[in-house]
Design a protein around this motif. Structure first.
Motif, PDB file in Angstrom:
ATOM      1  N   GLU A 125      -4.705   2.671   1.079  1.00 51.95           N
ATOM      2  CA  GLU A 125      -4.340   3.586  -0.169  1.00 51.95           C
ATOM      3  C   GLU A 125      -5.724   4.555  -0.257  1.00 51.95           C
ATOM      4  O   GLU A 125      -5.086   5.843  -0.468  1.00 51.95           O
ATOM      5  CB  GLU A 125      -4.195   2.773  -1.433  1.00 51.95           C
ATOM      6  N   LEU A 138      -4.894   8.934   0.456  1.00 52.33           N
ATOM      7  CA  LEU A 138      -5.142   9.673  -0.639  1.00 52.33           C
ATOM      8  C   LEU A 138      -6.204  10.931  -0.596  1.00 52.33           C
ATOM      9  O   LEU A 138      -6.021  11.994  -0.773  1.00 52.33           O
ATOM     10  CB  LEU A 138      -5.623   8.767  -1.875  1.00 52.33           C
ATOM     11  N   PRO A 191       0.857  -1.282   0.021  1.00 51.35           N
ATOM     12  CA  PRO A 191      -0.186  -0.004  -0.056  1.00 51.35           C
ATOM     13  C   PRO A 191       0.922   1.419  -0.087  1.00 51.35           C
ATOM     14  O   PRO A 191       0.438   2.171  -0.736  1.00 51.35           O
ATOM     15  CB  PRO A 191      -0.807   0.012   1.252  1.00 51.35           C
ATOM     16  N   VAL A 229       0.092   6.207  -7.201  1.00 48.02           N
ATOM     17  CA  VAL A 229      -1.000   7.270  -6.884  1.00 48.02           C
ATOM     18  C   VAL A 229      -0.460   8.658  -7.636  1.00 48.02           C
ATOM     19  O   VAL A 229      -1.339   9.188  -8.497  1.00 48.02           O
ATOM     20  CB  VAL A 229      -1.529   7.499  -5.621  1.00 48.02           C
ATOM     21  N   ALA A 237      -5.931  -3.423   2.014  1.00 43.59           N
ATOM     22  CA  ALA A 237      -5.438  -2.613   0.905  1.00 43.59           C
ATOM     23  C   ALA A 237      -6.189  -1.371   0.565  1.00 43.59           C
ATOM     24  O   ALA A 237      -5.554  -0.265   0.205  1.00 43.59           O
ATOM     25  CB  ALA A 237      -5.043  -3.397  -0.491  1.00 43.59           C
ATOM     26  N   SER A 276       2.669   1.921  -3.269  1.00 51.51           N
ATOM     27  CA  SER A 276       1.468   2.324  -4.419  1.00 51.51           C
ATOM     28  C   SER A 276       1.003   3.741  -4.234  1.00 51.51           C
ATOM     29  O   SER A 276       0.846   4.373  -5.054  1.00 51.51           O
ATOM     30  CB  SER A 276       0.213   1.435  -4.144  1.00 51.51           C
ATOM     31  N   VAL A 277       0.814   4.155  -2.809  1.00 50.97           N
ATOM     32  CA  VAL A 277       0.402   5.642  -2.527  1.00 50.97           C
ATOM     33  C   VAL A 277       1.483   6.391  -2.963  1.00 50.97           C
ATOM     34  O   VAL A 277       1.183   7.440  -3.665  1.00 50.97           O
ATOM     35  CB  VAL A 277       0.048   5.769  -1.130  1.00 50.97           C
ATOM     36  N   LEU A 334       2.221   5.535   6.456  1.00 57.75           N
ATOM     37  CA  LEU A 334       0.918   5.833   5.642  1.00 57.75           C
ATOM     38  C   LEU A 334      -0.242   6.776   6.626  1.00 57.75           C
ATOM     39  O   LEU A 334      -0.860   7.699   6.538  1.00 57.75           O
ATOM     40  CB  LEU A 334       0.143   4.706   5.256  1.00 57.75           C
ATOM     41  N   ALA A 370      -2.825  -0.312  -8.562  1.00 58.34           N
ATOM     42  CA  ALA A 370      -2.287   0.127  -7.211  1.00 58.34           C
ATOM     43  C   ALA A 370      -2.848  -1.186  -6.374  1.00 58.34           C
ATOM     44  O   ALA A 370      -1.997  -1.330  -5.374  1.00 58.34           O
ATOM     45  CB  ALA A 370      -2.878   1.347  -7.060  1.00 58.34           C
ATOM     46  N   PHE A 371      -4.039  -1.388  -6.454  1.00 59.59           N
ATOM     47  CA  PHE A 371      -4.864  -2.420  -5.417  1.00 59.59           C
ATOM     48  C   PHE A 371      -4.081  -3.791  -5.708  1.00 59.59           C
ATOM     49  O   PHE A 371      -4.113  -4.670  -4.846  1.00 59.59           O
ATOM     50  CB  PHE A 371      -6.070  -2.346  -5.660  1.00 59.59           C
TER      51      PHE A 371
END
Length: 489
Positions: free
Chosen positions: A272, A276, A53, A61, A268, A56-57, A188, A236-237
């Motif tokens: 994320e 965001l 995660p 993202v 997940a 991905s962020v 995160l 991303a997921f």
């Protein structure tokens, strides 16, 4: 269980390394060659590490924010809804076929062997290349500590070191990935707190598509781009379905693997989507955020200062390393499974199908995946790596949905202990959604789709020319007997 059958299993799946046959005699089932030592929770830890995660962020993202601004939140919500249908299909198929080969194993058994091998090759190539894409992010975030750590060589070192770790026992890797996962989730949490403690944008930001125009001024973006960027959000997921790759190493896999996939998706999406939203609402300058090549770094530096950004960057670097480790574990097992299914000439099958007698892991296959990934990162331009990996996931999802639909119709998934809700609506909606995204992706840029289709077609050609019609190739046995492993462990 009789002593004779126990003895057959021990002979087939014991610590005999390359000498162990792939199946238990007279049963038509795989031998239990891997160590079935993972619990339900440990499977989720490794699976979430593959989703990664935090990276991905911070790595995936930003491309969505650059493209549609605040509406990136809407794209991720849509992707999360589609993800529910995807996860339901994965859960039932994985419960029916708890095999370390993953998607190719159940697509081949429900839709036919040619489709399975085409998907296998596309997925393996994408997986090997995506390791390089993710590893390249390590230097970006370690570079905040020292400029010496900002070079391209860092990603290569990360791949090689994590490859060695991936050769260790599966429980050791569950512990390592679990610790790393906690650290990236902490990063995160910091990002989320900074955003929600400084909310400065209206809630309508979350569904208003904008992009950076001339002079950095925000201009409206086409609403259709939200659908196109949904494919990026899906990527991303992506990774929650990886739980099936460890099914042969998870206790009571048939009854737990479906729940592991659903829990992995839920965690997940929340891990994320919430950060965001916090960033989009907490930024003081949306135009600057959208125009920045590193929106998350820009946000943290502006709203919380360079010290916080440095600490979070360390967490993201750890997330990148963790993701590389988890994905090498995943695709090392994919290559092992293909060798066990006799996909290659015998010499390669023996090498890739070798299980270390003490660690009970596919050491050779894991090393091959890691070394090739490092070579790709070193020799192949980053843009090429990105193009070759960006569209395959949509094709994979479409085939998984089709497999979940056909599997019930032709009764090949009857052994599944996890039965999805909303069948046949879930797989049909999943197929339709992925096809819409695929069309929008082609309209935006046809090259990634063409590359993915080309690799898939190469797999079909290989199957027709080498595997088809040979009784000793690709026999695809039944999943290993979980009860036998528990009794003989």
């Amino acid at each position: 269980m009789s002593e004779e059958l126990d003895g057959e299993l021990l002979e087939a799946a014991g610590a005999a390394g390359t000498k162990a046959p792939a199946t238990v005699p007279d049963t038509g089932k795989y031998a239990q060659q891997l160590s079935r030592g993972l619990t339900f929770k440990e499977n989720i830890l490794i699976t979430l590490s593959a989703v990664t995660p935090a990276s991905s962020v911070f790595i995936i993202v930003p491309a969505v924010i650059n493209g549609i601004g605040g509406a990136s939140a809407l794209a991720f919500v849509i992707a999360g809804v589609i993800g529910i249908f995807v996860a339901l299909c994965y859960a039932e198929l994985s419960s029916a076929f708890p095999i370390t080969g993953g998607e190719y194993a159940f697509v081949a058994r429900t839709l036919g062997k040619p489709w399975g091998f085409g998907l296998f090759l596309m997925n393996l190539v994408s997986g090997v290349l995506i390791i390089g894409v993710i590893a390249s992010g390590a230097s970006q975030y370690l570079g905040v500590l020292s400029s010496a750590l900002g070079g391209g060589w860092v990603g290569i070192v990360v791949i090689l070191v994590t490859t060695v770790i991936a050769c260790f026992g599966i429980r050791t890797n569950a512990l390592v990935t679990g610790i790393f996962l906690l650290l990236e989730i902490a990063a995160l949490v910091v990002l989320t707190l900074v955003g929600f403690l400084h909310v400065q944008q209206p809630i309508s930001t979350l569904w208003t598509p904008v992009t950076s125009g001339p002079g950095g001024i925000l201009v409206p973006a086409a609403a259709g781009l939200i659908v196109a960027y949904t494919s990026t959000a899906l990527f991303a997921f992506n990774g929650y379905g990886a739980a099936v790759y460890y099914a042969e190493e998870t206790k009571n896999a048939r009854s737990t693997i479906g729940r592991a996939i659903m829990w992995s998706l839920a965690i997940a999406v929340l891990a994320e989507l919430i950060p965001l939203i916090a960033v989009l609402l907490g930024t003081s300058d949306m135009a600057k955020l959208v125009a920045s090549p590193s929106p998350m770094t820009e946000f943290l530096t502006t709203e919380a200062g360079s010290t916080v950004n440095t600490l979070v960057s360390i967490g993201i670097a750890i997330a990148v390393i963790n993701a590389v480790l988890a994905i090498i574990l995943q695709f090392g097992r994919t290559l092992f499974s293909s060798a066990r299914d006799r996909s290659w000439p015998d010499g390669l099958n023996r090498a890739f199908g070798h299980i270390h007698p003490k660690l009970r892991t596919p050491v050779v296959a894991t090393l091959v995946v890691g070394v090739i990934s490092a070579l790709c990162l070193w020799l192949v331009p980053f843009d090429v790596l990105l193009v070759a990996t960006s569209a395959g996931i949509v094709i994979l999802y479409a085939l998984v949905g089709l497999a979940a639909l056909i599997g019930r119709i032709n009764h090949t998934t009857d052994a599944a202990e996890y039965r999805m809700r909303w069948w046949p609506a879930a797989p049909i909606l999943m197929i339709v959604a992925t096809l819409v995204i695929l069309v929008m992706t082609v309209i935006a840029d046809w090259v990634p789709v063409a590359v993915a289709v080309g690799i898939f077609a190469a797999g079909l050609i290989y199957y027709v020319l080498y595997l088809r019609g040979k009784p000793d190739r690709w026999t695809l046995p039944e999943p290993a007997d979980e009860e036998l492993e528990e009794e003989t462990a």
